[in-house]
Write an enzyme that holds these catalytic residues in place. Sequence first.
Site, PDB file in Angstrom:
ATOM      1  N   ARG A  51       0.808  -1.220   0.000  1.00 13.18           N
ATOM      2  CA  ARG A  51       0.000   0.000   0.000  1.00 13.18           C
ATOM      3  C   ARG A  51       0.849   1.281   0.000  1.00 13.18           C
ATOM      4  NH1 ARG A  51      -4.657  -0.784  -0.561  1.00 13.18           N
ATOM      5  NH2 ARG A  51      -6.284  -2.009   0.364  1.00 13.18           N
ATOM      6  N   LEU A  52       2.064   1.180  -0.491  1.00 15.64           N
ATOM      7  CA  LEU A  52       2.937   2.348  -0.615  1.00 15.64           C
ATOM      8  C   LEU A  52       2.769   2.919  -2.023  1.00 15.64           C
ATOM      9  CD1 LEU A  52       6.098   0.870   1.180  1.00 15.64           C
ATOM     10  CD2 LEU A  52       4.213   2.201   2.164  1.00 15.64           C
TER      11      LEU A  52
END
Length: 196
Positions: free
Chosen positions: A171-172
């Site tokens: 989720r970066l």
Amino acid sequence: MTTDPFSLFETWFAEAKASEPNDPNAMALATADSSGRPAVRMVLLKGHGPDGFVFYTNRGSRKAEDLAANAQAALLFHWKSLRRQIRIEGAVSLVTEAESDAYFASRGRDSQLGAWASEQSRPLAARSIFEARYEAMQFRFEGSDVPRPPHWGGYRVVPDRIEFWQDRAHRLHERRLFTRTDADDGATWVEGLLYP
């Protein structure tokens, strides 16, 4: 890398057309009525460039009524195969009559007849009523070209914000935001990043 959001859109859109199994030009269109009540639906992108993003519809539809009351909209392209999305926000204007005529003439005949037969977004008591209206249009235009109905045409979303979202591990994600600034010598775009 590019600092031109339209060039980047063109690159991503070309990649989507090569990888998406269905309707890479499908986009969610969000509108709001005069009281601020939102609505969203899928439409198809039919033209794009630095002047905006174009779709066509019945001008009596709910989306058209929303846009008549509040000429702002948001678009969302989501290409699952690429794990990307593009968000676009801006003012909405009507395309020219000539543009609407040209696009309507390029549609299949059944779609043209359907545009005449449909009272889009209005209540329909039975499917058979619509089918009868469609058959009546077939008879009406038998042996001739189908002209564009006066209640049907295009809209152009003229963006002032375009965000490119790219999925990343854990989720970066990567989010690039282009914001239009208007100056005396014309519009320019400023690029920045957003936290994921």
